[in-house]
Design an enzyme around this catalytic site. Structure first.
Site, PDB file in Angstrom:
ATOM      1  N   ASP A 147       0.297  -7.750   1.533  1.00  0.00           N
ATOM      2  CA  ASP A 147       0.536  -6.429   1.569  1.00  0.00           C
ATOM      3  C   ASP A 147       2.127  -5.937   1.809  1.00  0.00           C
ATOM      4  OD1 ASP A 147      -0.086  -3.348   1.455  1.00  0.00           O
ATOM      5  OD2 ASP A 147      -0.102  -3.744   3.491  1.00  0.00           O
ATOM      6  N   HIS A 188       0.885  -1.479  -0.098  1.00  0.00           N
ATOM      7  CA  HIS A 188      -0.021  -0.045  -0.081  1.00  0.00           C
ATOM      8  C   HIS A 188       0.850   1.110  -0.272  1.00  0.00           C
ATOM      9  CE1 HIS A 188       0.488  -0.230   4.517  1.00  0.00           C
ATOM     10  NE2 HIS A 188       0.092   1.342   4.307  1.00  0.00           N
ATOM     11  N   SER A 191       4.504   2.758   7.514  1.00  0.00           N
ATOM     12  CA  SER A 191       4.322   1.571   7.002  1.00  0.00           C
ATOM     13  C   SER A 191       5.932   0.714   6.008  1.00  0.00           C
ATOM     14  CB  SER A 191       3.426   1.155   5.716  1.00  0.00           C
ATOM     15  OG  SER A 191       1.985   2.154   6.619  1.00  0.00           O
TER      16      SER A 191
END
Length: 362
Positions: free
Chosen positions: A133, A103, A210
């Site tokens: 992911d 993402h 992230s």
């Protein structure tokens, strides 16, 4: 799981890559809605040997000080800039391959990679896997300090140091402990398979972390930062990471042919209704996962599973939530045949399901 493009969602926030303001994020890497469910999950195989031999010393028997850990590992953590915002990443190989979240780079073929020494270079997205992911970015730089990845799960209570770029503050380090293992983000099964079987930590994780590193006391990467529950939901330091064993397993598959394999049953799972509704539906034993729909010609369909059936087990593992089901599937490979316990009305039986590869868009 959906990503919110407006106001903050009610429970879980993925660490977004967009930073239009420090108070919120939108679109790619934004917040995600998730109704509450019961946590749980299972483990995953160890990574291939020989990955990551640079910045961190592997096999140390005792923890070193946090400043020493940060000094050793920080050069192996990068910031990834896209047209939409930013995220973090970990140097996977010395020739410039970067491991990050899918993402973080979603919708981009080209990115910019910033290193701890201040240098910035161009990067190209080599492969991405939406199911886990995870993604690989090739940076235009060589002779880099590749990180060392912990092959096994940590123990609850172990030191955890998070390194990344929260809210754009590059090379930021926070610390805490491993708070839990085999965690799942409640309600995530409806929209994502990446938010199961996670490491939980109380080390501060924020938007922009992230794809960054969660490091153990020996300077090894124990996990890739994935998600957090925001304080606005009453949470105090609830962060989650993809275990290193899962991340490196997927990374090796992506390196090999640009794709990763994931076992697929071909059904949509849902939670058992509340007791009062279950009683009206004549569900005597309100445990398990209800089959909402079945893909025509898929593994579940071929095995005779039908909408309305209740899945109670996969192999020798009991299933209580949709997230349990997804976690259990991680233990199997496409092509394996597994016994699945189902309940249809008052009848219980076991059927053999031959799993397929997840039909994700590549």
């Amino acid at each position: 799981m959906t990503r919110n493009t407006g106001t903050r969602a009610p429970l879980i926030a993925l660490m977004c890559t967009l930073l239009p303001a420090v108070t919120g994020c939108t679109d790619t890497g934004g917040d995600a809605a998730a109704p509450p469910q019961v946590p749980g999950g299972t483990g995953s195989p160890s990574p291939s040997a020989g990955v990551g031999t640079g910045a961190a010393a592997s096999g140390a028997e005792e923890d070193v000080g946090i400043p020493d850990i940060v000094e050793a590992v920080q050069p192996s953590v990068v910031t990834i800039f896209t047209e939409e915002g930013l995220g973090s990443g970990v140097i996977y190989t010395e020739d410039g391959l970067i491991l990050t979240n899918e993402h973080v780079i979603r919708g981009n073929d080209d990115v910019e990679v910033a290193f701890a020494d201040g240098r910035r270079v161009s990067g190209t997205v080599q492969a991405a896997d939406t199911v886990s992911d995870l993604a690989l970015v090739q940076a235009d730089r060589r002779d880099l300090p590749a990180a060392t990845f912990q092959p096994d799960l940590p123990r609850i209570g172990e030191l955890a140091v998070v390194i990344g770029s929260p809210l754009g503050f590059e090379s930021t380090a926070t610390s805490g402990i491993v708070s839990g293992l085999h965690r799942e983000i409640p309600g995530s099964a409806a929209t994502s398979q990446s938010l199961v079987d996670l490491i939980q930590t109380d080390a501060a994780i924020s938007p922009g972390n992230s794809g960054g590193a969660v490091v153990n006391g020996q300077g090894e990467i124990m996990g890739i930062s994935e998600a957090y529950i925001p304080p606005s939901q009453g949470a105090v330091a609830l962060g989650f990471a993809i275990p290193a064993s899962i991340a490196t397993e997927v990374a090796e598959e992506l390196r090999e042919d640009g794709t990763a394999d994931h076992a697929f049953m071909g059904l949509a799972p849902g939670p058992i209704p509340p007791p009062q509704i279950a009683e009206q539906l004549n569900l005597e034993d309100a445990t398990g996962v209800v089959v909402l729909s079945v893909s025509q010609g898929g593994p579940a369909d071929d095995a005779g599973i039908r909408p309305g059936d209740i899945i109670t087990s996969i192999g020798d593992e009991e299933i209580a939530t949709p997230e349990d089901l997804l976690s259990a599937l991680r233990r199997y490979d496409p092509g394996e045949t597994v016994p699945v316990g189902i309940r249809r009305g008052s009848e219980t039986r076991t059927v053999d399901v031959t799993l397929a590869d997840h039909p994700v868009e590549r």
